[in-house]
Enzyme design. Sequence first.
Site, short mmCIF file in Angstrom:
data_model
loop_
_atom_site.label_atom_id
_atom_site.label_comp_id
_atom_site.label_asym_id
_atom_site.label_seq_id
_atom_site.Cartn_x
_atom_site.Cartn_y
_atom_site.Cartn_z
N CYS A 2 6.91 -8.98 -8.74
CA CYS A 2 7.89 -9.84 -8.36
C CYS A 2 9.76 -9.28 -8.67
CB CYS A 2 8.46 -11.30 -9.28
SG CYS A 2 6.98 -12.37 -8.95
N ARG A 27 9.04 -5.46 -2.62
CA ARG A 27 7.75 -6.28 -3.99
C ARG A 27 7.04 -7.25 -3.82
NH1 ARG A 27 9.88 -1.81 -8.62
NH2 ARG A 27 8.36 -3.45 -9.25
N TRP A 82 6.35 -12.81 -6.28
CA TRP A 82 4.74 -12.78 -5.82
C TRP A 82 4.12 -13.78 -6.09
CZ3 TRP A 82 0.06 -11.25 -7.44
CH2 TRP A 82 -0.61 -10.53 -6.82
N ASN A 108 9.51 -11.13 -15.12
CA ASN A 108 7.98 -10.78 -14.14
C ASN A 108 6.95 -11.54 -14.58
OD1 ASN A 108 9.77 -10.54 -11.37
ND2 ASN A 108 9.63 -8.79 -12.68
N GLU A 504 -10.16 5.57 1.88
CA GLU A 504 -8.13 5.41 1.96
C GLU A 504 -8.40 4.51 3.45
OE1 GLU A 504 -5.92 4.99 0.32
OE2 GLU A 504 -4.33 5.35 1.54
N LYS A 508 -6.46 1.01 4.06
CA LYS A 508 -5.64 1.02 5.00
C LYS A 508 -5.61 -0.16 5.75
CE LYS A 508 -3.80 2.69 2.98
NZ LYS A 508 -2.73 2.70 1.46
N GLU A 511 -5.46 -3.75 5.01
CA GLU A 511 -4.59 -4.55 3.76
C GLU A 511 -4.04 -4.62 4.86
OE1 GLU A 511 -3.44 -1.13 1.94
OE2 GLU A 511 -2.56 -1.85 -0.01
N HIS A 527 -28.90 3.84 2.75
CA HIS A 527 -29.50 3.38 1.36
C HIS A 527 -28.48 2.10 1.10
CE1 HIS A 527 -30.80 6.90 0.09
NE2 HIS A 527 -29.70 7.66 0.43
N LYS A 627 4.10 -4.80 -3.36
CA LYS A 627 3.79 -3.13 -3.75
C LYS A 627 3.59 -2.42 -5.38
CE LYS A 627 4.50 0.90 -2.10
NZ LYS A 627 3.98 1.18 -1.17
C1 AGP Z 1 -1.41 1.06 -1.23
O1 AGP Z 1 -2.13 1.15 0.21
C2 AGP Z 1 -1.85 -0.40 -2.08
N1 AGP Z 1 -1.11 -1.00 -1.73
C3 AGP Z 1 -2.75 -0.26 -3.14
O2 AGP Z 1 -3.56 0.07 -3.52
C4 AGP Z 1 -1.87 0.84 -5.00
O3 AGP Z 1 -1.79 2.13 -4.55
C5 AGP Z 1 -1.90 0.55 -5.81
O4 AGP Z 1 -1.65 -1.17 -6.41
C6 AGP Z 1 -1.61 1.48 -6.89
O5 AGP Z 1 0.02 1.67 -6.77
P1 AGP Z 1 0.32 2.81 -7.87
O6 AGP Z 1 0.53 3.42 -6.80
O7 AGP Z 1 2.22 1.94 -7.66
O8 AGP Z 1 0.06 2.28 -9.12
#
Ligand code: AGP
Length: 632
Positions: A2, A27, A82, A108, A504, A508, A511, A527, A627
């Site tokens: 938030c 955010r 949020w 928050n 990763e 992506k 997400e 496995h 974010k």
């Molecule tokens: C990445 O795309 C994500 N939004 C999330 O996994 C992020 O990397 C994670 O919340 C960690 O955030 P930070 O790097 O600000 O600590």
Amino acid sequence: MCGIVGYLGYKAIAPLLVESLRTLEYRGYDSSGIAIYNNGTQAINIYKATGKLQNLVDVLPADLLIEPPTKNLQVGIGHIRWATHGAPTVENAHPHHGHHGEVVLVHNGIIENFDELKQVLQGKGYVFNSQTDTETVAHLLEDILKSHHNDFLPAVAELRRQLHGAYALTMMHKQAPGKLYVARQQAPLVIGVGNQGEYWVASDVVALVSHTNQIIYLEDGQYAELSEEGGVKLFGPDNTPVEVKIHTIQTGPLTIDKKGYKHFMLKEIYEQPDVVRNALLERITSETSPVFIANDTPIAEKEAVSIASLTQDVDRVIIIGCGTSYNAGMVAKYLIEELVRMPVEIEAAGEYRYRNPVLNDRCLVIAISQSGETADTLEALRLAIRSGAKTIALTNRPDSTMAREVDGVINVRAGVEVSVCATKSFVAQIVALYLLGMMMCEHRGVTEKLAELPALKKALLTLPVLMEAMLSNVEPLQKLARKYGHYTSMLFIARGVCFPAALEGALKLKEISYIHAEGYSGAELKHGPIALLDESMPVVSLLSDGAVFDKMLSNCQEAKARSAQMIAVTNKAIPHGYETTFDDIISYPACHEWVSPLLGSVPLQLLSYYTAEFLGKDVDQPRNLAKSVTVE
Ligand code: AGP
């Protein structure tokens, strides 16, 4: 997560609060609201809306938005939410007010004992209109004020005593129209100081930088009263006055602008060549020059501690992070173990903080965090600090809470990342970690490895050009997104140092496109996950030139034999005999093996982006995500 804003001064307040919230919109974004003290009616008016910030603008009375600066002091607060407790509805949106409308506040964090407090308050006749934990704080504060003769600061002290959990609070009191009150406990909050008694409040400096560069960082347990005549009255966790320290920050006004791109994510993907150049600037100047990494700590007294010295008297490295930052840390584990010949552990911070890990002053703990505020990483880091370990924060925000608590700070220099889906910060983190690994190799004199460094330095210095080449031909990825966009599940596989890039890549895709995706080592496939494979499950294989290329080819064959649709993302020609293994091949430029996770991640980012765009998803603000995750 938030976002909080607040203002006390003589500017037209509604547009100012809305614009400040706009800088935090990325955010948290399921609802928003503002509260403004009305000098005429002497009431605090609250306006709220669900959905995007524009919906709030649409419900604001027109005269509030065009109101010219008045001679009256303007006081107000705002919030972008949020959801944690209760669905994103108008009732649950902040600001929340107490039973009698005496107190209005934004919050928050999470109040852990809210249910218990709520039951007591309900027993006293307080009526709740929302499902939030925040409303409990508003009612409780009003209740406490009654027994404190409306004396707000002692009431805040008592409130703090009763609340358990994490909070950044910004509060207004109808009886104190010219004042704002703030309190911080495990959730960031800063005060911006303007001219002649003008103050801003925000949960992130980003919301303040276009107004002032004079910042007061609240520490955990601190609370304050802000007023034109009294300035900032700051108190510590023990309720005694604390000297106010104002920091002058370097950042100029930040432009949060798509610069013609359809989404921030696409813009940020295209910024990566410059992000790499920036991350290397003055740290390596040529393939033969040694690596230099300055300590970017915001704390003046700590500047004397060099990053190199922090890495000297240690015999173990522990890397902590969450999500994308964790994946970047895993790439570094491969490199640091190889170049420094030192054990490296990579730990998911949310688990690490609740273990009883073996830590001491011979450990170097590196917290990786784009935001520098992620609650789990911060608490895991604090555990390390308490244990006497040497600590480094590798972050995109050298002004963050993590940066202010560690021994050394490495700024990854990615620039503001707006898209919730991290891209350029991932690349910047890996580059910074590679620099750290090489610097440790040089300073610790790992003689058998020193000869390998010039080739890696050269590869990093040429990486931006290779990235630009990759980014100049995205059509094959757009086609791929259209071909596979309707599948409901995908696997991403890789081996060696590219394995974290597969994790990763899967992160992506899930997400932003909401397609189920998992990353596996090609070796792990047989496995268990191979049971999932048939023609309905595409497998994206990151096949990088290097030690495990042939092994990966075999793993791909095994998957193809189960009728999976096979997509190769590769920087090497697929050898004779494997023509029928792959249904689609995406090429990226030939490069040094260690650089492959960086370069190979770009097509995976683009595949996710174009898939989400093809499916019409909200790319920059995917559902349910935030974010910066400042709650557990
Ligand atoms: C990445 O795309 C994500 N939004 C999330 O996994 C992020 O990397 C994670 O919340 C960690 O955030 P930070 O790097 O600000 O600590």
